[in-house]
Design a protein around this motif. Sequence first.
Motif, PDB file in Angstrom:
ATOM      1  N   UNK A 216      19.598 -59.402  -1.123  1.00  0.00           N
ATOM      2  CA  UNK A 216      20.222 -60.069   0.351  1.00  0.00           C
ATOM      3  C   UNK A 216      20.271 -60.940   1.036  1.00  0.00           C
ATOM      4  N   UNK A 217      19.005 -61.108   1.187  1.00  0.00           N
ATOM      5  CA  UNK A 217      18.545 -62.463   1.924  1.00  0.00           C
ATOM      6  C   UNK A 217      19.132 -63.963   1.671  1.00  0.00           C
ATOM      7  N   UNK A 218      18.662 -63.777   0.710  1.00  0.00           N
ATOM      8  CA  UNK A 218      19.173 -65.231  -0.185  1.00  0.00           C
ATOM      9  C   UNK A 218      20.036 -65.223  -0.250  1.00  0.00           C
ATOM     10  N   UNK A 219      20.679 -64.340  -0.553  1.00  0.00           N
ATOM     11  CA  UNK A 219      22.332 -64.381  -0.482  1.00  0.00           C
ATOM     12  C   UNK A 219      23.173 -65.000   1.085  1.00  0.00           C
ATOM     13  N   UNK A 220      22.312 -64.348   2.199  1.00  0.00           N
ATOM     14  CA  UNK A 220      22.599 -64.418   3.423  1.00  0.00           C
ATOM     15  C   UNK A 220      21.959 -65.693   4.266  1.00  0.00           C
ATOM     16  N   UNK A 221      20.825 -66.513   3.838  1.00  0.00           N
ATOM     17  CA  UNK A 221      20.363 -67.173   4.243  1.00  0.00           C
ATOM     18  C   UNK A 221      20.763 -69.025   3.667  1.00  0.00           C
ATOM     19  N   UNK A 222      21.093 -68.666   2.146  1.00  0.00           N
ATOM     20  CA  UNK A 222      21.974 -70.039   1.876  1.00  0.00           C
ATOM     21  C   UNK A 222      23.292 -70.078   1.924  1.00  0.00           C
ATOM     22  N   UNK A 223      23.741 -69.288   3.243  1.00  0.00           N
ATOM     23  CA  UNK A 223      25.607 -68.952   3.031  1.00  0.00           C
ATOM     24  C   UNK A 223      26.110 -70.219   3.682  1.00  0.00           C
ATOM     25  N   UNK A 224      27.127 -71.282   3.354  1.00  0.00           N
ATOM     26  CA  UNK A 224      27.364 -72.795   4.147  1.00  0.00           C
ATOM     27  C   UNK A 224      29.012 -71.999   4.848  1.00  0.00           C
ATOM     28  N   UNK A 225      28.698 -70.550   4.809  1.00  0.00           N
ATOM     29  CA  UNK A 225      30.045 -70.375   4.762  1.00  0.00           C
ATOM     30  C   UNK A 225      29.835 -69.495   6.333  1.00  0.00           C
ATOM     31  N   UNK A 226      31.412 -70.324   7.908  1.00  0.00           N
ATOM     32  CA  UNK A 226      31.199 -69.802   8.585  1.00  0.00           C
ATOM     33  C   UNK A 226      32.161 -68.589   8.520  1.00  0.00           C
ATOM     34  N   UNK A 227      32.391 -67.520   9.259  1.00  0.00           N
ATOM     35  CA  UNK A 227      33.410 -66.054   9.185  1.00  0.00           C
ATOM     36  C   UNK A 227      34.367 -66.408   8.616  1.00  0.00           C
ATOM     37  N   UNK A 228      34.966 -67.645   9.724  1.00  0.00           N
ATOM     38  CA  UNK A 228      36.241 -67.273   8.837  1.00  0.00           C
ATOM     39  C   UNK A 228      36.770 -68.062   7.552  1.00  0.00           C
ATOM     40  N   UNK A 229      36.037 -68.400   6.994  1.00  0.00           N
ATOM     41  CA  UNK A 229      35.724 -68.749   5.609  1.00  0.00           C
ATOM     42  C   UNK A 229      35.294 -67.758   5.128  1.00  0.00           C
ATOM     43  N   UNK A 230      34.465 -67.044   4.939  1.00  0.00           N
ATOM     44  CA  UNK A 230      34.280 -65.714   4.443  1.00  0.00           C
ATOM     45  C   UNK A 230      35.727 -64.633   4.320  1.00  0.00           C
ATOM     46  N   UNK A 231      36.046 -64.395   5.482  1.00  0.00           N
ATOM     47  CA  UNK A 231      37.733 -64.069   6.113  1.00  0.00           C
ATOM     48  C   UNK A 231      38.950 -64.477   4.528  1.00  0.00           C
ATOM     49  N   UNK A 232      38.637 -65.324   4.274  1.00  0.00           N
ATOM     50  CA  UNK A 232      39.263 -66.302   3.400  1.00  0.00           C
ATOM     51  C   UNK A 232      39.044 -65.776   1.948  1.00  0.00           C
ATOM     52  N   UNK A 233      38.257 -65.659   1.933  1.00  0.00           N
ATOM     53  CA  UNK A 233      37.835 -65.124   0.092  1.00  0.00           C
ATOM     54  C   UNK A 233      36.819 -66.046  -0.400  1.00  0.00           C
ATOM     55  N   UNK A 234      36.527 -67.232   0.320  1.00  0.00           N
ATOM     56  CA  UNK A 234      35.426 -68.389   0.100  1.00  0.00           C
ATOM     57  C   UNK A 234      34.153 -67.760  -0.639  1.00  0.00           C
ATOM     58  N   UNK A 235      34.109 -68.607  -1.995  1.00  0.00           N
ATOM     59  CA  UNK A 235      33.046 -68.014  -2.743  1.00  0.00           C
ATOM     60  C   UNK A 235      31.503 -68.632  -1.803  1.00  0.00           C
ATOM     61  N   UNK A 236      30.372 -67.920  -2.184  1.00  0.00           N
ATOM     62  CA  UNK A 236      29.575 -67.745  -1.191  1.00  0.00           C
ATOM     63  C   UNK A 236      28.124 -68.907  -2.470  1.00  0.00           C
TER      64      UNK A 236
END
Length: 466
Positions: A216-236
């Motif tokens: 989970x650390x690796x997933x979160x530490x390299x995430x280029x998506x701000x909150x709104x893009x996560x909500x829109x389903x943009x891939x990590x």
Amino acid sequence: MRRCLDVFAQMLAASRFADERPLAGLEIELNLVDAAGEPAMCNAAVLDAIQRPDWATELGQFNIEINIEPQDLAGDGALRLENDVRARLDHAEERARSLGGHLALIGILPTLRERDVDEGTLSANPRYRLLNEQIFAARGEDLHLCVEGVERLDTHAASIAPEAACTSVQLHLQVSPEAFAAHWNAAQAVAGAQVAVAANSPYLFGKELHRETRITLFEQATDTRPAELKAQGVRPRVWFGERWITSVFDLFEENVRYFPALLPICAESDPAAELAAGRTPELDELTLHNGTIYRWNRPVYAVVGGVPHLRVENRVLPAGPTVLDIAANAAFYYGLMRVLPFGERPIWSQMSFAAAEDNLTTAARHGLDARLYWPGIGEVPAAELILRRLLPMAYEGLAVRGVDTAVADRLLRVIEGRCLTGRTGATWQVEKVRALGGDRHEALRLMTLEYIERMHTNEPVHTWEV
């Protein structure tokens, strides 16, 4: 990148690739600590002292990496590989010690504090600085790390440096284009079991979190998506994927379709012109882009001696605890990958892709205590799945690869031992820290020092006493 993708499709259609080679290639990331077990920001000096081309920097100044040339596991090849890795690590440890440093094979360094991972502790390589700038330009906001585990971590970071806390072992397997999809699907199917039995990252910034917090650390530490893009389903960018594949082309095509380029660097050669001239194109932009998308099983395109080949790069495993434990994890994986891709009724035709992803998430959180789904037996404890179904397959696969019975038995008994005792690197760390009690950081420091001592014995972690 699109031009590269078109050329890649032409190459696949023309079958211009090397065939499968049953070789084991490894990359091992390590931490550097000082005599007190605290992170040591000295990778440049240590690499200068080691003076070997197979060693390189990693993201943080307290990280280094070794690349092991692909080797044949047949006969006593696995034993020779283990001895080779130990010899290289012993040499590096000797050189690091001359500078007051020591090597640690561990998923996340337990003594790491938030102040140790900021932009100032990134390695000097300009690519890391550019990657950091581009990720934060894409995000437009600070990084939010939130992990709900045994305890809770909720913090923010202004750089990608927290990713440096993740040190892993990557296993490479060269396969033909025709066999790639079956091997990738099989690797995805067993990722959860791999993590459950190898978990070695229970602490981050002083908190006890998941058994393999690195996931989970690796997933979160390299995430280029701000909150709104996560909500829109943009891939990590750290991604398990979303479907079983039918061709390696599916993965590279998804990379181009779903992810903008982070490193805007172009080579001078034109891949279409190279192909037309009868040369093998390097596909520079496509491979550079692929290197910034961190699939847990990543496709790799490479050219060696003018001949292109494909590899599955398995990225789910943490480093450590010992070289023997790493060799056992590798044998388990390579054994399974000689059986599962060739089943009459493929495993991926019997389980949903979501079930495979859930297995990885659950295994990272709970380790051997996780309950994992497997076709034919349903949801069972990870240890039971491994002992009943996967270990027999791994034995069979190593036998087909020509691995000596005694060598296979020695390595896979390590996997069996962890399942029977319930002890992985993660559980030993937690039990030791709880036994020490008192101040948490001091307990982590003392545990780390004992861990490193035991690491050098090469006795597998399931035999370690608390």
